[in-house]
Write a protein that holds these residues in place. Structure first.
Motif, mmCIF file in Angstrom:
data_model
loop_
_atom_site.group_PDB
_atom_site.id
_atom_site.type_symbol
_atom_site.label_atom_id
_atom_site.label_comp_id
_atom_site.label_asym_id
_atom_site.label_seq_id
_atom_site.Cartn_x
_atom_site.Cartn_y
_atom_site.Cartn_z
ATOM 1 N N VAL A 39 -4.498 -2.483 8.887
ATOM 2 C CA VAL A 39 -5.151 -1.701 7.833
ATOM 3 C C VAL A 39 -6.618 -1.484 8.214
ATOM 4 O O VAL A 39 -7.390 -2.439 8.324
ATOM 5 C CB VAL A 39 -5.025 -2.420 6.482
ATOM 6 N N LYS A 41 -9.011 0.409 6.716
ATOM 7 C CA LYS A 41 -9.858 1.006 5.673
ATOM 8 C C LYS A 41 -11.281 0.475 5.674
ATOM 9 O O LYS A 41 -12.147 1.075 5.057
ATOM 10 C CB LYS A 41 -9.229 0.775 4.304
ATOM 11 N N GLU A 61 -3.825 3.187 6.055
ATOM 12 C CA GLU A 61 -4.989 3.499 5.220
ATOM 13 C C GLU A 61 -4.519 3.528 3.774
ATOM 14 O O GLU A 61 -3.406 3.996 3.486
ATOM 15 C CB GLU A 61 -5.577 4.871 5.593
ATOM 16 N N SER A 62 -5.392 3.079 2.861
ATOM 17 C CA SER A 62 -4.986 3.107 1.458
ATOM 18 C C SER A 62 -5.440 4.376 0.752
ATOM 19 O O SER A 62 -4.870 4.741 -0.270
ATOM 20 C CB SER A 62 -5.494 1.868 0.726
ATOM 21 N N ARG A 63 -6.467 5.062 1.282
ATOM 22 C CA ARG A 63 -6.921 6.291 0.629
ATOM 23 C C ARG A 63 -6.516 7.506 1.443
ATOM 24 O O ARG A 63 -6.840 7.597 2.626
ATOM 25 C CB ARG A 63 -8.450 6.293 0.499
ATOM 26 N N ILE A 84 -0.660 3.390 2.569
ATOM 27 C CA ILE A 84 -0.282 2.170 1.842
ATOM 28 C C ILE A 84 -0.825 2.143 0.422
ATOM 29 O O ILE A 84 -0.528 1.214 -0.330
ATOM 30 C CB ILE A 84 -0.745 0.907 2.616
ATOM 31 N N GLY A 85 -1.642 3.133 0.031
ATOM 32 C CA GLY A 85 -2.230 3.132 -1.306
ATOM 33 C C GLY A 85 -1.769 4.330 -2.118
ATOM 34 O O GLY A 85 -1.054 5.216 -1.617
ATOM 35 N N HIS A 86 -2.211 4.370 -3.353
ATOM 36 C CA HIS A 86 -1.737 5.371 -4.302
ATOM 37 C C HIS A 86 -2.028 6.793 -3.817
ATOM 38 O O HIS A 86 -3.117 7.104 -3.356
ATOM 39 C CB HIS A 86 -2.409 5.136 -5.657
ATOM 40 N N SER A 104 3.761 3.576 -0.618
ATOM 41 C CA SER A 104 3.338 3.567 -2.013
ATOM 42 C C SER A 104 4.092 4.610 -2.836
ATOM 43 O O SER A 104 3.486 5.377 -3.575
ATOM 44 C CB SER A 104 1.827 3.809 -2.064
ATOM 45 N N GLU A 131 7.332 1.244 -4.312
ATOM 46 C CA GLU A 131 6.371 0.184 -4.626
ATOM 47 C C GLU A 131 6.753 -0.451 -5.952
ATOM 48 O O GLU A 131 6.960 0.234 -6.955
ATOM 49 C CB GLU A 131 4.947 0.742 -4.700
ATOM 50 N N ARG A 226 0.899 -5.846 6.112
ATOM 51 C CA ARG A 226 -0.248 -4.931 6.093
ATOM 52 C C ARG A 226 -1.520 -5.760 6.161
ATOM 53 O O ARG A 226 -1.915 -6.373 5.171
ATOM 54 C CB ARG A 226 -0.225 -4.091 4.806
#
Ligand SMILES: *Cc1c(COP(=O)(O)O)cnc(C)c1O
Length: 241
Positions: A39, A41, A61-63, A84-86, A104, A131, A226
């Motif tokens: 990850v 980020k 990346e979450s964003r 991996i993020g919203h 996600s 998720e 992650r």
């Protein structure tokens, strides 16, 4: 081409891989059953590229905007990207062509949108995880565990998505034993879905475990971990030691 930064990154990466292998051995599993998603980020494009140059192919990346920025950087062309993020629905069209995996998948409306976008793309089906909110915290995204079993027919209509498994997180305040119980809950849910959904999806993947709890996750069957901060220990966002 060795710098203090790349030496530190490759040492951190080797440490994490060693810990993954040790946890796998303890669980009686093969280390290659567990895919490390690094990850990135916390760091910029240059540090991300230095990590990729150490041989780390799967990056997360979450964003979405950060994933766009990095996935479009020439020095990161060979990376396999994991979101991996919203993901907001208005960002699916730009994200989907860049991501090999979406961990996600946190609502039916998002999955519908992903499928609609995916149908228009000439690419392999995106590997998509459902998720699950394992802690019940309202601020967290994801399906409640009880919401997942009735989804089978809806998911079957998403021809452009490869529904590959489940993703979940422990709570910030969990100790190792509590985290392990959360991960066991996710694995048990997956096992139940496999039976009740009559093999309509493989559901081989369990994305669970971060820097502070990945060993517990591997003991409970994680196939994707992650990991961010453990890889960047001793470096700042620009990669200075
Ligand atoms: C940031 C993040 C991680 C990695 O967390 P670390 O504790 O830095 O290893 C994993 N999963 C998600 C969804 C994240 O947002």
């Amino acid at each position: 081409m060795s710098s203090p930064r790349s030496e530190r990154l490759s040492r951190n990466l080797a440490d994490v891989r060693r810990r993954i292998a040790a946890a796998a051995a303890e669980a009686g599993r093969r280390p290659d059953e567990i895919r490390l998603v690094a990850v990135t980020k916390y760091v910029d494009v240059a540090v991300t590229a230095a990590l990729a140059a150490c041989g780390q192919v799967d990056l997360g990346e979450s964003r979405p905007q950060q994933l766009w920025l990095k996935a479009e950087a020439p020095e990161l062309r060979d990376v396999r990207w994991h979101l991996i993020g919203h993901l907001q629905r208005n960002k699916t069209a730009r994200t989907l062509p860049l991501a090999a995996w979406v961990h996600s998948g946190d609502s039916l409306r998002l999955l519908e949108e992903l499928d609609a976008v995916g149908r228009g793309l000439d690419r392999p089906r995106v590997r998509t995880l459902l998720e699950v909110n394992l802690t019940g915290e309202a601020a967290k995204h994801g399906f409640a565990p009880a919401e997942v079993p009735p989804l089978c027919d809806a998911l079957s209509s998403f021809a452009s998505l490869d529904i590959a498994g489940l993703m979940g997180m422990s709570a910030a305040e969990d100790d190792a034993a509590a985290a392990r119980r959360r991960f066991a809950t996710l694995r048990e849910l997956r096992d139940r879905l496999r039976r009740d959904w009559h093999g309509r999806f493989d559901l081989n993947e369990l994305s669970m475990g971060m820097s502070h709890d990945f060993e517990a996750a591997i003991l409970e069957g994680a196939t994707l971990v992650r990991i961010g901060s453990a890889l960047f220990e001793g470096l700042d966002a620009q990669g200075r030691a």
